[in-house]
Design a protein around this motif. Structure first.
Motif, PDB file in Angstrom:
ATOM      1  N   ASN A  22      29.090  13.508 -78.659  1.00  0.00           N
ATOM      2  CA  ASN A  22      29.542  14.493 -79.645  1.00  0.00           C
ATOM      3  C   ASN A  22      29.828  13.933 -81.026  1.00  0.00           C
ATOM      4  O   ASN A  22      30.388  14.643 -81.866  1.00  0.00           O
ATOM      5  CB  ASN A  22      30.774  15.243 -79.129  1.00  0.00           C
ATOM      6  CG  ASN A  22      32.033  14.368 -79.100  1.00  0.00           C
ATOM      7  OD1 ASN A  22      31.972  13.146 -79.144  1.00  0.00           O
ATOM      8  ND2 ASN A  22      33.186  15.025 -79.010  1.00  0.00           N
ATOM      9  N   LYS A  51      29.699  13.233 -84.749  1.00  0.00           N
ATOM     10  CA  LYS A  51      29.108  14.085 -85.782  1.00  0.00           C
ATOM     11  C   LYS A  51      28.461  13.241 -86.869  1.00  0.00           C
ATOM     12  O   LYS A  51      28.841  13.252 -88.048  1.00  0.00           O
ATOM     13  CB  LYS A  51      30.181  14.996 -86.379  1.00  0.00           C
ATOM     14  CG  LYS A  51      30.856  15.922 -85.367  1.00  0.00           C
ATOM     15  CD  LYS A  51      29.875  16.914 -84.765  1.00  0.00           C
ATOM     16  CE  LYS A  51      29.556  18.022 -85.744  1.00  0.00           C
ATOM     17  NZ  LYS A  51      28.696  19.080 -85.122  1.00  0.00           N
ATOM     18  N   ASP A  93      26.130  12.708 -92.305  1.00  0.00           N
ATOM     19  CA  ASP A  93      27.347  13.241 -91.695  1.00  0.00           C
ATOM     20  C   ASP A  93      27.073  14.708 -91.371  1.00  0.00           C
ATOM     21  O   ASP A  93      26.772  15.497 -92.261  1.00  0.00           O
ATOM     22  CB  ASP A  93      28.509  13.123 -92.680  1.00  0.00           C
ATOM     23  CG  ASP A  93      29.838  13.534 -92.057  1.00  0.00           C
ATOM     24  OD1 ASP A  93      29.837  14.477 -91.226  1.00  0.00           O
ATOM     25  OD2 ASP A  93      30.866  12.946 -92.393  1.00  0.00           O
ATOM     26  N   SER A 149      29.240  16.815 -89.790  1.00  0.00           N
ATOM     27  CA  SER A 149      30.486  17.486 -89.420  1.00  0.00           C
ATOM     28  C   SER A 149      30.437  18.979 -89.698  1.00  0.00           C
ATOM     29  O   SER A 149      31.098  19.771 -89.010  1.00  0.00           O
ATOM     30  CB  SER A 149      31.664  16.859 -90.184  1.00  0.00           C
ATOM     31  OG  SER A 149      31.803  15.491 -89.861  1.00  0.00           O
ATOM     32  N   ASP A 150      29.671  19.380 -90.732  1.00  0.00           N
ATOM     33  CA  ASP A 150      29.580  20.793 -91.106  1.00  0.00           C
ATOM     34  C   ASP A 150      28.348  21.476 -90.526  1.00  0.00           C
ATOM     35  O   ASP A 150      27.996  22.585 -90.948  1.00  0.00           O
ATOM     36  CB  ASP A 150      29.572  20.918 -92.632  1.00  0.00           C
ATOM     37  CG  ASP A 150      30.864  20.410 -93.265  1.00  0.00           C
ATOM     38  OD1 ASP A 150      31.914  20.532 -92.598  1.00  0.00           O
ATOM     39  OD2 ASP A 150      30.816  19.884 -94.386  1.00  0.00           O
ATOM     40  N   GLY A 169      25.045  16.934 -83.454  1.00  0.00           N
ATOM     41  CA  GLY A 169      26.086  15.959 -83.173  1.00  0.00           C
ATOM     42  C   GLY A 169      26.052  15.520 -81.734  1.00  0.00           C
ATOM     43  O   GLY A 169      26.411  16.278 -80.836  1.00  0.00           O
ATOM     44  N   ASP A 206      31.371  18.607 -76.640  1.00  0.00           N
ATOM     45  CA  ASP A 206      32.752  18.139 -76.525  1.00  0.00           C
ATOM     46  C   ASP A 206      33.191  18.040 -75.063  1.00  0.00           C
ATOM     47  O   ASP A 206      33.913  17.108 -74.681  1.00  0.00           O
ATOM     48  CB  ASP A 206      33.691  19.075 -77.286  1.00  0.00           C
ATOM     49  CG  ASP A 206      33.544  18.952 -78.806  1.00  0.00           C
ATOM     50  OD1 ASP A 206      33.019  17.916 -79.263  1.00  0.00           O
ATOM     51  OD2 ASP A 206      33.936  19.887 -79.520  1.00  0.00           O
TER      52      ASP A 206
END
Length: 915
Positions: A684, A686, A711, A713-714, A719, A844
């Motif tokens: 997971n 990111k 990255d 993350s958004d 991820g 996750d």
């Protein structure tokens, strides 16, 4: 290698025969057991030769630090006043006879006629350090006392400076033997001592052995039988490295011992009773068979046979015949036979298992009537009787669950495999051993290693055929042609002679130990030295002789295979441990540091091995080896052969495939090596890496040329490994939930599912308007003929439905069907499934699942040891996993836990399951 024209044809033939005598065993290794017949070539025919008769009775050599045989007749280079240390360890500790006129040499030993002292020449710090570091030792002596009246005790072997200061002493006190050992809880004189039985120290040839284990257990053996034992407190860390090693007297000369010395040895480990008796018998000792039989019976472990029956017979039986229908996922009739609590609770029809009462157990009723299992292979009569016996004896169930993955492999016994070097390992071994890059030629000439059980280094699949043998011979010739022979030889000798003197023998032994990753046997010394002397006698040069020796060594089974001594000792030897460490962590041979550690006995404890592992894991070779692991595990090399439908995926090409592979490897390096995060974060994290064309496929804004870090993350849908093209392409053009789900089940959750029934139509059902792939999967799950198996794995891919066959994300498919990303996952061993709303939530769940963490441990361990793991490995893997998690769950902590575990430190033959 071009040989001088001055060599006669007969001499050249002799050289070839010597080489072939070493090379040909490649063809006759039993690839499933460690057995090797030796062959020679005579008149063009290959003829078997029986192995040396003395091999079965060879003395134990692992861990020996000093060895004295006192036998001039054996050709040992003793002098009148010097006894040579024959242990073969760096910095030998020879002994000086202070008064040569007080001794008498004979073919059987050294007789001490009058009081004198045999004193170590130079420092004994190396010996003291090796014993202190290991925390254990063995002192062995073959002696004939002159009489049973000597006392003091009279010093037979001692590390001491006077009558009151010592590290260790074996002495004779009249008709018994006594050992004094200094520890942190004894006096400086080694008191209290360990005293043997009266009547043992008589005027006859006697084998005396003292052992001290790491746990502080001291034992004294005489002629293979234990005479005394006690537990010592403390440790030997307070030993003095300046004390000399003495034989036949104290340092000040006031405790003389008279008699004949036949052999003295000191090991940096505690020999087992089997090893002590092996040495006793190797030197002519005879054991009492009645005493052995009584001892064996008294030492038989008290194991509850009912527990054994469940683990060995019942759990595999239920796993094979019952869990496909009555597992946690399916629970047909409300019955789950995979969990102990659920099985004992029964199902919709009542009590399935009634301990002690098979007639009242529905399980037995259905099996006895032939109604269960309803499909597939029925239980054999013998299996039925085992089941009834288990129920009758109380249905003892060890553990909380039956892990079906443990029994996926036939049998539950660890087989003993000899491991051939993979192509990658061969290339690295050549590079590290002689400094030659042979990669291009090796990859062209050697057959490719194929994946078996998920990895290319699976030992049972590493066969050798004639093409291998021919390729190794050609490669050896190429290597030698490129090698600077004089420069390479100078690493091992300053002389340039092939005569059979001591310096030439030392050269062959030293070079052979480096190239073959351990000391040569006497037979190997003769064979390799014979090549050099044959060349020399024919007028060849030093360079020609050395080149031929190297060429022969490069084709030796000991170079091509990771051959180990598997004669039943509990722990592997230091050189074998060095090789296991280096091939597990680096995929190549031991470096000089490891070889020195092996030579000086510094690889016998977990602490020593962990220290080496920490050093080795900072080397770039460890990174490359880990990348090979992840490439095998995820099978990313298949991308090079993928050819998706060009009309559906016009953007696919070889470059994009290479980008996907590079993405996963760069991502792995980032998480594992740059950030040193737990391995579970691979699911997971990111962040990802992409080229402009891969970024465009993913819907990311390209950053620039080449592989760039992103990255994400958004970006909710990206991820972790399962959101990368390298893994998503497992589903093929149709983004199959079958293949994607099976990957998650088998390689992420370590689950198990049976093969599809024969004759079943496996043609994929294509999507169409109103029929998405998820709808197709749900139809299969609902079908009686398919649901029992498909319910185990297809739901695991529901969260990936929005990714197409090459990893691009869409809200709907090409027919306008809405694609979803919600679902649920049932982790093996859990009673209830966990729901998720998106692929991000699924990632996750995987990253925080203990089952997933355990799976990664199993996968890394399997790759490390080169064989499939079976039920008998479960306890060791559990301990490895727990230790790794305590230390952060990183690749580094896991690898350190693996190499310092019993799984690696013990002989393979000691890891067999009860069968």
């Amino acid at each position: 290698m071009t040989i001088s024209s001055d060599l006669s044809l007969a001499k050249i033939l002799a050289i070839v025969l010597l080489k072939r005598a070493i090379v040909v065993p490649l063809l006759c290794l039993d690839l499933h057991r460690i057995r090797c017949l030796t062959f020679v070539v005579l008149g063009g025919a290959i003829c078997p030769v029986n192995p040396p008769a003395e091999a079965a009775e060879a003395r134990v050599t692992r861990g020996v630090q000093v060895l004295y045989t006192f036998d001039q007749a054996a050709g040992v280079d003793h002098t009148k006043d010097v006894v040579r240390d024959l242990a073969g360890v760096a910095s030998p500790i020879d002994l000086k006879i202070e008064n040569p006129n007080s001794v008498r040499w004979s073919s059987g030993g050294l007789t001490i006629v009058k009081g004198t002292t045999l004193r170590s020449i130079g420092s004994t710090q190396r010996l003291a350090d090796s014993l202190v570091n290991s925390g254990s030792l063995t002192l062995e002596a073959w002696i004939t006392p002159a009489n049973d009246r000597q006392k003091g005790p009279a010093r037979i072997v001692s590390m001491s400076t006077d009558a009151n200061q010592r590290n260790l002493t074996l002495g004779q006190d009249q008709n018994r033997y006594e050992v004094r050992l200094r520890s942190s809880t004894t006096s400086s004189n080694g008191i209290p001592s360990l005293v043997g039985l009266g009547g043992s120290a008589l005027n006859k040839r006697t084998h005396v052995v003292y052992t001290l284990s790491k746990q502080g257990q001291a034992k004294l053996y005489v002629n293979g039988e234990q005479e005394a034992s006690k537990r010592l407190g403390g440790n030997i860390s307070n030993w003095n490295g300046n004390f000399p090693l003495l034989l036949a007297n104290e340092a000040n000369g006031n405790r003389p011992w008279l008699g004949e010395l036949h052999l003295v040895a000191i090991y940096q480990r505690a020999l087992s009773v089997q090893e002590i008796r092996q040495n006793f018998q190797a030197d002519g000792g005879k054991l009492d068979p009645e005493l052995l039989a009584m001892e064996l019976e008294s030492q038989r472990p008290a194991v509850d046979p009912r527990t054994r029956d469940f683990e060995v017979h019942i759990a595999p039986l239920l796993s094979k015949h019952c869990l496909d229908c009555h597992g946690t996922t399916t629970k047909e009739g409300g019955l789950d036979l995979s969990l102990r609590a659920a099985a004992m609770a029964g199902g919709e029809s009542g009590n399935t298992i009634v301990p002690g009462k098979p007639e009242e157990s529905l399980l037995w009723e259905q099996v006895a009537a032939g109604d269960m299992p309803p499909e597939g292979e029925p239980l054999a009569d013998a299996e039925k009787q085992l089941l009834r016996k288990w129920l009758s004896e109380g249905a003892i169930w060890s553990g909380e669950m039956i892990d079906q993955a443990l029994y996926a492999k036939a049998g539950s016994k660890v087989d003993v495999f000899v491991q051939r070097l993979t192509v990658d390992e061969y290339i690295e071994t050549v590079r590290a051993a002689v400094g030659i890059d042979i990669e291009a030629e090796a990859r062209r000439m050697l057959p490719r290693d194929l994946r078996a059980d998920g990895f290319t280094n699976t030992a049972y699949n590493l066969n050798v055929d004639l093409k291998h043998v021919e390729a190794y011979a050609q490669l050896a010739n190429l290597i030698v042609d490129r090698l600077d022979i004089p420069k390479f030889a100078s690493r091992f000798t300053k002389k340039q002679t092939l005569n059979t003197d001591a310096s030439a023998r030392d050269f062959v032994e030293s070079m052979g130990e480096w190239l073959l990753r351990g000391p040569l046997t006497k037979r190997e010394e003769v064979l390799y030295s014979g090549i050099g002397t044959t060349v020399a006698s024919a007028g060849g040069s030093f360079e020609e002789g050395v080149a031929l020796m190297i060429e022969a060594m490069l084709q030796s089974p000991r170079f091509i295979y990771r051959i180990e001594d598997q004669r039943g000792e509990e722990r592997i030897g230091e050189y074998e441990m060095a090789s296991r460490l280096s091939y597990i962590i680096w995929g190549g041979p031991p470096d000089p540091n490891l070889m020195q550690a092996a030579s000086s006995g510094q690889l016998g404890s977990r602490q020593q091995i962990q220290k080496q592992a920490e050093r080795m894991l900072t080397d770039p070779r460890a990174v490359r080896r880990s990348e090979l692991f992840v490439s095998n595990w995820l099978d990313v090399d298949r991308l090079a052969n993928m050819q998706p439908d060009a009309e559906r995926f016009p953007q696919w090409n070889a470059e994009l495939a290479a980008d996907m592979r590079a993405e996963s490897l760069a991502f792995f390096r980032e998480i594992v090596w740059t950030q040193k995060r737990p391995l579970s974060d691979l699911f997971n994290a990111k962040v990802t890496f992409a080229t402009p064309r891969l970024a465009e496929l993913y819907g990311l804004e390209p950053k620039g040329a080449g592989l760039q870090r992103y990255d994400v993350s958004d970006v909710p849908s990206r991820g972790g490994l399962l959101t990368q093209g390298s893994l998503l392409t497992i589903g093929g053009d149709g983004a199959s939930m079958v293949t994607r789900g099976l990957f998650v089940l088998n390689d992420v959750l370590r689950g198990a599912v049976g093969e599809p029934p024969p004759g079943l139509d496996l043609t994929p059902v294509p999507s169409r308007p109103g029929l998405s792939q998820r709808t197709v999967a749900e139809m299969r799950i609902a079908a009686d003929s398919c649901g029992g198996c498909h319910t185990k794995f297809e739901p695991l891919a529901f969260g990936l439905e929005q990714f197409d066959g090459i990893g691009a994300r869409h809200e709907s498919d090409e027919y306008g069907n809405a694609l979803r990303e919600d679902g649920e996952v049932l982790f093996p061993g859990n009673a209830k499934a966990v729901k998720y709303k998106s692929s991000a939530e699924l990632m996750d769940l995987l990253a925080t699942s203990e089952r997933v963490r355990e799976t990664v441990t199993w996968k890394v361990a399997q790759f490390a040891i080169g064989r499939p793991l079976v039920a008998s490995d479960a306890q060791q893997i559990r301990e490895i996993h727990q230790e790794s998690q305590r230390n952060g769950g990183t690749y580094q902590s896991l690898m350190t836990a693996i190499v310092s575990s019993e799984l690696v430190m013990r002989q393979r033959s000691q890891l067999s399951a009860i069968d």
